[in-house]
Write an enzyme that holds these catalytic residues in place. Sequence first.
Site, PDB file in Angstrom:
ATOM      1  N   GLU A  79      41.107  49.360  35.847  1.00 33.87           N
ATOM      2  CA  GLU A  79      42.248  48.470  35.595  1.00 33.87           C
ATOM      3  C   GLU A  79      43.597  49.156  35.857  1.00 33.87           C
ATOM      4  O   GLU A  79      44.623  48.721  35.329  1.00 33.87           O
ATOM      5  CB  GLU A  79      42.200  47.951  34.165  1.00 33.87           C
ATOM      6  CG  GLU A  79      41.039  47.011  33.909  1.00 33.87           C
ATOM      7  CD  GLU A  79      41.239  46.198  32.636  1.00 33.87           C
ATOM      8  OE1 GLU A  79      41.407  44.979  32.745  1.00 33.87           O
ATOM      9  OE2 GLU A  79      41.232  46.806  31.544  1.00 33.87           O
ATOM     10  N   HIS A  98      48.295  49.579  28.419  1.00 32.56           N
ATOM     11  CA  HIS A  98      47.365  48.444  28.390  1.00 32.56           C
ATOM     12  C   HIS A  98      46.358  48.729  27.286  1.00 32.56           C
ATOM     13  O   HIS A  98      45.708  49.781  27.295  1.00 32.56           O
ATOM     14  CB  HIS A  98      46.635  48.251  29.717  1.00 32.56           C
ATOM     15  CG  HIS A  98      45.431  47.358  29.575  1.00 32.56           C
ATOM     16  ND1 HIS A  98      45.531  46.072  29.103  1.00 32.56           N
ATOM     17  CD2 HIS A  98      44.111  47.587  29.775  1.00 32.56           C
ATOM     18  CE1 HIS A  98      44.309  45.534  29.042  1.00 32.56           C
ATOM     19  NE2 HIS A  98      43.429  46.438  29.439  1.00 32.56           N
ATOM     20  N   HIS A 168      41.228  39.575  25.747  1.00 34.06           N
ATOM     21  CA  HIS A 168      41.163  40.917  26.335  1.00 34.06           C
ATOM     22  C   HIS A 168      42.067  41.911  25.605  1.00 34.06           C
ATOM     23  O   HIS A 168      41.586  42.880  25.054  1.00 34.06           O
ATOM     24  CB  HIS A 168      41.537  40.796  27.822  1.00 34.06           C
ATOM     25  CG  HIS A 168      41.433  42.062  28.597  1.00 34.06           C
ATOM     26  ND1 HIS A 168      41.382  42.099  29.975  1.00 34.06           N
ATOM     27  CD2 HIS A 168      41.401  43.364  28.212  1.00 34.06           C
ATOM     28  CE1 HIS A 168      41.296  43.361  30.387  1.00 34.06           C
ATOM     29  NE2 HIS A 168      41.308  44.136  29.337  1.00 34.06           N
TER      30      HIS A 168
HETATM   31 MN    MN Z   1      41.299  46.275  29.461  1.00 29.90          MN
END
Ligand code: MN
Length: 255
Positions: A79, A98, A168
Site C-alpha cells: 500500500e 496510513h 479499512h
Molecule cells: Mn491498510
Amino acid sequence: MTDIAALKQELVTANRILAKENVLDSFGHITVRHPDKPNHFFMSRARAPEVLVESDILEMTLEGVVVGPEPSPGKPYSERFIHGAIFEARPDVMSVVHNHSPSVIPFSVTGRKMKPIMHMCAPIGNDIPTWDIRTKFGDTNLLVTNMDMARDLAKMLGPRTVSLMRGHGSVVAGRSIRDVVFTSIYMEKNADMLIKSLTIGDEVMYLSDGEVAANAGARAGFTLERGWENWCNKVSRPYIALEWDMGPGFSKTDK
Ligand code: MN
C-alpha cells in the site's frame, strides 16, 4: 544538506511510538518526504512497525518505485502508493500515516461522523470524509495497491488532515513526522472517547468550528515537543530536541 541518517532514525522512532500508542499494530505505515528531493519519500520495507530498524528504510519515487536495489530479504509495502499519491497532490505535506487505528474504524462503517470532542484532538478537523474503495473500484480486498486507487483516495482527502477509509482505516497528513504522529495518536484517543460518550449521553457536544480553528493555531512546536519527548521515552528511543518557532508571547523556556 539534510541529515538523512537522522531523518531515518526519526522515522523508526515514529514507527515504534505509533505501535506503542495503539495506532499501528503489525500493519500500517508512516512515511516522510525526502527533504532534498520532493519527488521521493522514505518508507520501511514491509515489516511490523514495532520491529523495523534504520536499515529497513527505503527511498522510493512518488509512484512507489524503489530507488536502488529491491529490499532483500523482504519487499516494499503493497500500500505504499497511498503515500506517494498524497505527496503528489499535496506539496504542503511532508509526512503521512496510513493506519488501521482500531477505535476509528467504527466511524468508517456507520453513519456516525467522527468529529473532535476534546481540545487535544482538534487537529483532526471538523470535516472528515470517508473514502469508499468500492465506489469506483467495485469489490476488492480493500487494499490500495496502485496509483489509480491511491490518487482517488488523495482526491477525497483534498486539503484536509484526515480521511477515513471505509472498512479499512484512515490516512493522516501533516507538516512533519512529529505532526502526523501527534494527530494520529489523538485521533485514536478521540474515537475511543467519542464511542464512550455516545454510550452514556443522548447528545454529544463536539468542538465548534471556531474552537477547532483556535486550537489548530495554538498547537505550536512546544506542544508537539512535549508529546514527542514523552513518547520517545516510553519506547526507549533517543529524544532529539528541535528548534521551533514559538510564536509571539512565548519564550523557549515555556513548555
Ligand atoms: Mn491498510
